[in-house]
Design a protein around this motif. Structure first.
Motif, PDB file in Angstrom:
ATOM      1  N   VAL A  73       0.831  -1.216   0.000  1.00 61.45           N
ATOM      2  CA  VAL A  73       0.000   0.000   0.000  1.00 61.45           C
ATOM      3  C   VAL A  73       0.860   1.258   0.000  1.00 61.45           C
ATOM      4  O   VAL A  73       0.598   2.227  -0.734  1.00 61.45           O
ATOM      5  CB  VAL A  73      -0.952  -0.027   1.217  1.00 61.45           C
ATOM      6  CG1 VAL A  73      -1.685   1.299   1.347  1.00 61.45           C
ATOM      7  CG2 VAL A  73      -1.956  -1.169   1.071  1.00 61.45           C
ATOM      8  N   ARG A  76       2.445   1.734  -3.441  1.00 59.65           N
ATOM      9  CA  ARG A  76       1.472   2.204  -4.423  1.00 59.65           C
ATOM     10  C   ARG A  76       1.143   3.670  -4.227  1.00 59.65           C
ATOM     11  O   ARG A  76       1.024   4.425  -5.196  1.00 59.65           O
ATOM     12  CB  ARG A  76       0.199   1.347  -4.313  1.00 59.65           C
ATOM     13  CG  ARG A  76      -0.861   1.704  -5.337  1.00 59.65           C
ATOM     14  CD  ARG A  76      -2.043   0.771  -5.240  1.00 59.65           C
ATOM     15  NE  ARG A  76      -3.055   1.093  -6.239  1.00 59.65           N
ATOM     16  CZ  ARG A  76      -4.192   0.452  -6.382  1.00 59.65           C
ATOM     17  NH1 ARG A  76      -4.457  -0.590  -5.588  1.00 59.65           N
ATOM     18  NH2 ARG A  76      -5.062   0.813  -7.307  1.00 59.65           N
ATOM     19  N   GLN A  77       1.033   4.088  -2.962  1.00 57.10           N
ATOM     20  CA  GLN A  77       0.744   5.488  -2.697  1.00 57.10           C
ATOM     21  C   GLN A  77       1.904   6.382  -3.139  1.00 57.10           C
ATOM     22  O   GLN A  77       1.701   7.472  -3.691  1.00 57.10           O
ATOM     23  CB  GLN A  77       0.467   5.686  -1.202  1.00 57.10           C
ATOM     24  CG  GLN A  77      -0.002   7.082  -0.829  1.00 57.10           C
ATOM     25  CD  GLN A  77      -1.385   7.387  -1.387  1.00 57.10           C
ATOM     26  OE1 GLN A  77      -2.176   6.483  -1.648  1.00 57.10           O
ATOM     27  NE2 GLN A  77      -1.667   8.668  -1.577  1.00 57.10           N
ATOM     28  N   THR A  78       3.138   5.918  -2.889  1.00 58.64           N
ATOM     29  CA  THR A  78       4.305   6.705  -3.294  1.00 58.64           C
ATOM     30  C   THR A  78       4.383   6.842  -4.803  1.00 58.64           C
ATOM     31  O   THR A  78       4.659   7.922  -5.339  1.00 58.64           O
ATOM     32  CB  THR A  78       5.584   6.035  -2.760  1.00 58.64           C
ATOM     33  OG1 THR A  78       5.500   5.923  -1.342  1.00 58.64           O
ATOM     34  CG2 THR A  78       6.810   6.847  -3.138  1.00 58.64           C
ATOM     35  N   ALA A  80       1.905   6.635  -6.865  1.00 61.46           N
ATOM     36  CA  ALA A  80       0.792   7.466  -7.335  1.00 61.46           C
ATOM     37  C   ALA A  80       1.067   8.945  -7.124  1.00 61.46           C
ATOM     38  O   ALA A  80       0.656   9.789  -7.939  1.00 61.46           O
ATOM     39  CB  ALA A  80      -0.498   7.062  -6.610  1.00 61.46           C
ATOM     40  N   ASP A  81       1.783   9.304  -6.031  1.00 63.38           N
ATOM     41  CA  ASP A  81       2.055  10.715  -5.752  1.00 63.38           C
ATOM     42  C   ASP A  81       3.293  11.243  -6.462  1.00 63.38           C
ATOM     43  O   ASP A  81       3.530  12.453  -6.464  1.00 63.38           O
ATOM     44  CB  ASP A  81       2.229  10.923  -4.248  1.00 63.38           C
ATOM     45  CG  ASP A  81       0.946  10.647  -3.482  1.00 63.38           C
ATOM     46  OD1 ASP A  81      -0.122  10.628  -4.134  1.00 63.38           O
ATOM     47  OD2 ASP A  81       1.012  10.436  -2.252  1.00 63.38           O
TER      48      ASP A  81
END
Length: 314
Positions: A73, A76-78, A80-81
């Motif tokens: 998670v 994926r967040q990294t 995406a940002d």
């Protein structure tokens, strides 16, 4: 006649005539063995219930799965940002470059206008007055000067960090106090004009640092740093004999920092930007007192009127 027997059936000890031999063969009385067995039976825990009843391998597997999920998670967040951060970073870099280009253009235009004003002023003044004004500008740093002098060069030590362990990272760097010390030592040696990487120093100049950036009069300069000074022929000898030069040589030998002094002919040092002068102004007089006088006025017994501090300080 049979030998006497003691203890429970099946655990009787027979006291044969050779009592010492039997004692060495079986030294522990059967009663002690019974007591130890009873304690072991009482110490056995009750069967665990719930998650505690799970085997240690199952618990470790659950923990590993949860950690893997959390890492997935976060990754994926990294990812995406990352486009947004890259876009914001590139935008800031573009703005900085545009502002630097604009500042350079304005500085060049200001120098051209300053030269034009100097020509018009020289044409309007008499020869002696114009020469005296040029001398004052040169001594205060507001005029461009040429002459022979000395150049002191300082540079950061080379990076010797280990690629694997990272040991030795962060080489010794030139500090703002080093530039301050060199400039003060040159002034003491008889320098008439000094510039650091083309930034002319005046009586109100500041040499500071902001993070890893070096600022001279709030304008950034980067290494290697060259402190150029125009002065008499004895300036180099006096500077190299100063305490600051000895300190910098010792630092260079101990850390690998670069420090060198050389003579230079026909140096040209630019003029410093026009200073923003501030003048003291009297404070607003208060209303008349009951005695008819004004506080701060001549002859009054009240406190004197305070004025704002003069400009030039930072």
């Amino acid at each position: 006649m049979s030998a006497p027997r003691l203890g429970k059936p099946g655990q009787d000890r027979v006291y044969a005539p050779d009592f010492l031999t039997e004692l060495f063969r079986n030294p522990l009385d059967p009663g002690y063995a019974d007591a130890a067995a009873a304690r072991r039976g009482a110490a056995e825990p009750a069967p665990a219930r719930g998650w505690r009843a799970l085997p240690a391998r199952s618990v470790s597997l659950v923990v590993v799965v949860m950690l893997g999920f959390l890492f997935a998670v976060a990754y994926r967040q990294t990812v995406a940002d990352e486009p947004g951060r890259s876009q914001a970073r590139s935008g800031l870099v573009t703005q900085i470059k545009e502002r630097e280009s604009q500042t350079d253009r304005l500085s060049t235009r200001a120098d051209q206008l300053r030269e034009e004003v100097s020509r018009q002023r020289d044409a309007a003044l008499s020869g002696s007055a114009a020469a005296r004004l040029r001398n004052l500008e040169a001594s205060t740093g507001l005029g461009r000067v040429r002459g022979d002098g000395v150049v002191v060069r300082l540079a950061d030590a080379p990076d010797k960090a280990d690629a694997v362990t990272g040991a030795g990272a962060g080489p010794p760097r030139v500090l703002y106090s080093d530039l301050q010390g060199v400039a003060n030592a040159l002034w003491s040696a008889g320098a008439e004009a000094i510039a650091i990487n083309g930034q002319r120093l005046t009586s109100t100049s500041t040499i500071r640092s902001a993070g890893e950036a070096m600022l001279v009069d709030f304008r950034p300069v980067t290494g290697p740093y060259e402190v150029s000074a125009i002065g008499p022929g004895s300036m180099r000898r006096k500077f190299e004999g100063s305490r600051n030069a000895a300190l910098m040589r010792k630092v260079a030998q101990g850390t690998g920092l670069s420090f060198g002094v050389r003579e230079a002919d026909d140096l040209t040092l630019p003029a410093a930007p026009e200073p923003q002068l501030r003048y003291a102004k009297p404070s607003v007089s208060p209303s008349p007192s009951a005695s008819g006088g004004r506080s701060g006025s001549p002859g009054s017994s009240g406190p004197a009127t305070t004025v704002s501090p003069s400009g030039g300080g930072r």
